[in-house]
Structures are given as structure tokens and as C-alpha cells.
Design a protein around this motif. Structure first.
Motif, short mmCIF file in Angstrom:
data_model
loop_
_atom_site.label_atom_id
_atom_site.label_comp_id
_atom_site.label_asym_id
_atom_site.label_seq_id
_atom_site.Cartn_x
_atom_site.Cartn_y
_atom_site.Cartn_z
N GLU A 56 44.74 -62.29 -10.83
CA GLU A 56 45.98 -62.30 -11.61
C GLU A 56 45.88 -61.48 -12.89
N THR A 57 44.67 -61.32 -13.42
CA THR A 57 44.47 -60.53 -14.64
C THR A 57 43.62 -59.28 -14.39
N GLU A 58 43.15 -59.11 -13.17
CA GLU A 58 42.28 -58.00 -12.79
C GLU A 58 41.02 -57.93 -13.67
N ILE A 59 40.45 -59.09 -13.94
CA ILE A 59 39.21 -59.17 -14.71
C ILE A 59 38.06 -59.50 -13.77
N LEU A 60 37.01 -58.71 -13.87
CA LEU A 60 35.77 -58.98 -13.15
C LEU A 60 34.78 -59.50 -14.17
N ARG A 61 34.44 -60.77 -14.07
CA ARG A 61 33.48 -61.39 -15.00
C ARG A 61 32.10 -61.35 -14.35
N VAL A 62 31.16 -60.77 -15.07
CA VAL A 62 29.79 -60.64 -14.56
C VAL A 62 28.87 -61.45 -15.45
N ILE A 63 28.12 -62.35 -14.84
CA ILE A 63 27.11 -63.14 -15.53
C ILE A 63 25.77 -62.53 -15.14
N TYR A 64 25.12 -61.95 -16.12
CA TYR A 64 23.84 -61.27 -15.88
C TYR A 64 22.70 -62.27 -15.83
#
Length: 65
Positions: free
Chosen positions: A14-22
Motif C-alpha cells: 500500500e505504501t511501496e515500502i520495502l523494509r529490510v532488517i539486516y
């Protein structure tokens, strides 16, 4: 999805956010990532290489943690 760089990721369509947890614990949101790119990221054999060569050069980000 074992990766020496990426621990986990979440895509918010819905927000086109890719959250990456390193693996380090750092969390970044990559902004305006289209669904097709997130799917290619999901399918990539090397998440770290995909981030370095496709995501980071093309999309703005914000550090969450």
C-alpha cells in the motif's frame, strides 16, 4: 532465505515500502519500490547482491534503527 546480510524483510504494497532488517540489527525502509521489484528481491538467490546492485542505486531510503 539464508543470507549473510539480510535477516528479514517485509514489503508494504500500500505504501511501496520495502523494509529490510539486516543481520546487524539495522532497519532500513526503501521507498517507492514497485511490487515487481519486491518480488524479484524475494526470488533473488543473493539478497545482498540484489540490494547492492538493484535496490540501493535506484531507491531512496530512511534508516529506522
Amino acid at each position: 532465505m539464508p543470507s549473510s546480510v539480510v535477516n528479514h524483510y517485509i514489503y508494504f504494497p500500500e505504501t511501496e515500502i520495502l523494509r529490510v532488517i539486516y543481520q546487524s540489527g539495522a532497519i532500513y525502509d526503501y521507498l517507492k519500490v514497485p511490487l515487481d521489484i519486491s518480488e524479484k528481491f524475494r526470488e533473488a538467490r543473493s539478497k545482498g547482491q540484489f540490494l547492492n546492485f538493484v535496490i540501493k542505486p535506484r531507491f531512496r531510503f530512511r534508516k529506522i534503527k
